[in-house]
Design an enzyme around this catalytic site. Structure first.
Site, PDB file in Angstrom:
ATOM      1  N   TRP A  39       0.924  -1.267  -0.182  1.00 55.74           N
ATOM      2  CA  TRP A  39       0.043   0.005   0.120  1.00 55.74           C
ATOM      3  C   TRP A  39       0.776   1.153  -0.025  1.00 55.74           C
ATOM      4  CZ3 TRP A  39      -4.274  -0.575  -2.110  1.00 55.74           C
ATOM      5  CH2 TRP A  39      -5.027  -1.775  -2.022  1.00 55.74           C
ATOM      6  N   ASP A  57      -1.893   6.777   6.147  1.00 57.60           N
ATOM      7  CA  ASP A  57      -2.766   5.930   5.780  1.00 57.60           C
ATOM      8  C   ASP A  57      -3.261   4.602   6.863  1.00 57.60           C
ATOM      9  OD1 ASP A  57      -4.595   3.920   4.659  1.00 57.60           O
ATOM     10  OD2 ASP A  57      -3.137   3.622   2.957  1.00 57.60           O
ATOM     11  N   LYS A 111     -12.398  -1.824   6.095  1.00 52.43           N
ATOM     12  CA  LYS A 111     -11.574  -2.674   6.981  1.00 52.43           C
ATOM     13  C   LYS A 111     -12.187  -2.717   8.472  1.00 52.43           C
ATOM     14  CE  LYS A 111      -9.078  -2.812   3.225  1.00 52.43           C
ATOM     15  NZ  LYS A 111      -8.207  -1.811   2.882  1.00 52.43           N
TER      16      LYS A 111
HETATM   17  C1  LIG Z   1      -7.549  -1.608   1.564  1.00 57.10           C
HETATM   18  C2  LIG Z   1      -6.321  -0.564   1.573  1.00 57.10           C
HETATM   19  C3  LIG Z   1      -6.127   0.462   0.569  1.00 57.10           C
HETATM   20  C4  LIG Z   1      -7.233   0.421  -0.426  1.00 57.10           C
HETATM   21  O1  LIG Z   1      -8.325   1.114  -0.409  1.00 57.10           O
HETATM   22  P1  LIG Z   1      -9.554   1.014  -1.519  1.00 57.10           P
HETATM   23  O2  LIG Z   1     -10.514   1.945  -0.505  1.00 57.10           O
HETATM   24  O3  LIG Z   1      -9.898   0.004  -1.803  1.00 57.10           O
HETATM   25  O4  LIG Z   1      -8.912   2.227  -2.378  1.00 57.10           O
HETATM   26  C5  LIG Z   1      -5.117   1.615   0.900  1.00 57.10           C
HETATM   27  N1  LIG Z   1      -4.333   1.400   1.842  1.00 57.10           N
HETATM   28  C6  LIG Z   1      -4.627   0.369   2.713  1.00 57.10           C
HETATM   29  C7  LIG Z   1      -3.653   0.427   4.171  1.00 57.10           C
HETATM   30  C8  LIG Z   1      -5.615  -0.378   2.661  1.00 57.10           C
HETATM   31  O5  LIG Z   1      -5.685  -1.652   3.709  1.00 57.10           O
END
Ligand SMILES: *Cc1c(COP(=O)(O)O)cnc(C)c1O
Length: 360
Positions: free
Chosen positions: A102, A172, A196
Site C-alpha cells: 500500500w 494511511d 476494513k
Molecule cells: C485497503 C487499503 C487501501 C485501498 O483502499 P480502497 O478503499 O480499496 O482504495 C489502501 N491502503 C490500505 C492500508 C488498505 O488497507
C-alpha cells in the site's frame, strides 16, 4: 447453521449487533417511514445521523477542535492522489516511508505530483518490518511525511508514531484505525477506507488539521479538494449516506463497549492468541518481525505450500472463511478486526491444531 467466522481483509466482518439494528431499521428508520437509503442527504433525519456519526467518531479518537472530519468517497486509493494535490502547499517534494504494497502504491501515485523522497524502506527484507526512525532520511523541506500505519497485505504495523517535527505527518490508517487509541494531534492528516475496521465500502474517512487546507494545486478537481468538503460539512455533493449511517452505528457501539482502550485490550488478546500459537508451532510460520506484527492482519504460511488448498477447504467446512492470503503474498492471512470475536480466533487456532494432527 454452523457458526461462521469471516477473516476477510476487507470488505470485512461487521458487528452482528450493528447488522441486526440495520435490519430492524431497514424499512422504517425511527418512524420516518423511510429507509436511510431513501432519505435526502439534506433532510433533518439524515443531517441528524451525520452529525451524530461525526460526534461519536470525534469522541472515540479524541479529535482536537482544530481538525476537520470529512466523509468522502473514492477509497483510500483516491487519497494517494488527494494528499499530494492538497498538501504540497507550494513545496515540490514529500517524504514517503515504503513498508509494503500500500505504501508502494501511495508512492507511485504521489510521483505524478511531487518529487518523492523514499526516506526509509523495508524492501531489503521483503517488507517484513517497519524501519526504525533512527534510519529514516527525512528532508526538513519536505511538504509532509507519509506512512502506512498498518500494511494490510504484509501484516506489518507501526506500534509507535513517527516524530517529524514541524513537517506534517500523514498516515494511511485504513486497516488499523479505531483498533487502539491514537494521539491525533501528532498528525497533519489521517485517512482510512471504511471497509476494513469501520463499516461498508464506499466511505473514506479523512481527519485533517485545518491550517493545511486551502493551498491545493491549481488543477485540483473540485471534488479532490479537501477544502470543498470541509466548507460544506461533507455535503458539497451527495455523500455515501447509507455507509455513513452504518459507520455511525459502529461508532456508537464502540463507545458502548468501552471505546478504543477497550478495543486495544481485546485486539491484544485476540492477536496474541494466534501469534502465540504460530510461535509454538513448527508447522506454521509468521514472516513478520516480532515488534512489527500487526494486531489486525496476520499472514502465515504452512510448512508445505502444497497443503494450502486442503487447509482452506477444511477451514471453509468449519465455517472459517476468507483465510486465503493476498494474491501478491500467497499463504494465509487472518484479519482480526474489532468485529472479530475472540471465539473466532479460538476456533481458528483449534482448527489449525487439528489440521496439523491430520497431516500426521
Ligand atoms: C485497503 C487499503 C487501501 C485501498 O483502499 P480502497 O478503499 O480499496 O482504495 C489502501 N491502503 C490500505 C492500508 C488498505 O488497507
Amino acid at each position: 447453521m454452523t457458526q461462521i467466522y469471516n477473516f476477510s481483509a476487507g470488505p470485512a466482518v461487521l458487528p452482528k449487533a450493528v447488522l441486526e439494528q440495520a435490519r430492524d431499521e431497514m424499512l422504517d428508520w425511527h418512524g420516518s417511514g423511510m429507509s436511510v437509503m431513501e432519505m435526502s442527504h439534506r433532510g433533518k433525519e439524515f443531517i441528524g445521523i451525520a452529525h451524530q456519526a461525526e460526534a461519536d467518531f470525534r469522541e472515540l479518537l479524541n479529535i482536537p477542535a482544530n481538525y476537520k472530519v470529512l466523509f468522502l468517497q473514492g477509497g483510500a486509493s483516491s487519497q494517494f492522489a488527494m494528499v499530494p494535490m492538497n498538501l504540497l502547499r507550494g513545496k515540490t517534494s514529500a517524504d514517503y516511508i515504503h513498508t509494503g504494497i500500500w505504501s508502494g502504491k501511495a508512492i507511485d501515485e504521489a510521483q505524478r505530483y511531487a518529487s518523492v523522497n523514499v526516506a526509509a524502506s523495508s524492501a531489503d527484507r521483503k517488507f517484513t518490518y517497519a524501519p526504525d526512525q533512527s534510519v529514516w532520511q527525512l528532508d526538513r523541506n519536505a511538504a509532509y511525511v507519509h506512512y502506512v500505519s498498518n500494511e494490510t497485505i504484509g501484516g506489518v504495523e507501526f506500534n509507535w508514531i513517527p516524530d517529524t517535527g514541524d513537517v506534517p505527518l500523514v498516515a494511511d490508517m485504513s486497516s488499523n484505525i479505531l483498533s487502539r487509541p491514537v494521539d491525533v494531534s501528532r498528525f497533519g492528516l489521517i485517512y482510512a477506507g471504511a471497509q476494513k475496521n469501520i463499516g461498508p465500502a464506499g466511505l473514506t474517512m479523512v481527519i485533517v488539521r485545518e491550517d493545511l487546507l486551502g493551498n491545493a494545486l491549481a488543477a485540483t478537481p473540485t471534488m479532490f479538494n479537501y477544502r470543498t468538503h470541509a466548507e460544506h460539512d461533507s455535503m458539497y455533493n451527495t455523500p455515501p449516506t447509507y455507509a455513513m449511517y452504518i459507520a455511525g452505528l459502529v461508532f456508537a457501539l464502540l463507545k458502548r463497549e468501552g471505546g478504543l482502550a477497550a478495543m486495544e485490550q481485546r485486539n491484544i488478546a485476540k492477536s496474541g492468541l494466534l501469534y502465540d500459537y504460530l510461535d509454538a508451532s513448527d508447522f506454521y510460520t509468521s514472516p513478520v518481525a516480532r515488534e512489527n506484527r500487526s494486531r489486525m492482519n496476520i499472514p502465515f504460511t504452512l510448512r508445505d505450500p502444497a497443503l494450502d488448498e486442503a487447509f482452506l477447504k477444511g477451514a471453509q467446512q468449519r465455517g472459517l472463511l476468507q483465510l486465503k492470503g493476498h494474491k501478491l503474498a500467497g499463504g494465509m492471512r487472518a484479519s482480526l478486526y474489532n468485529a472479530m470475536p475472540i471465539e473466532g480466533v479460538q476456533a481458528l487456532v483449534a482448527y489449525m491444531q487439528d489440521f496439523v494432527q491430520q497431516q500426521g
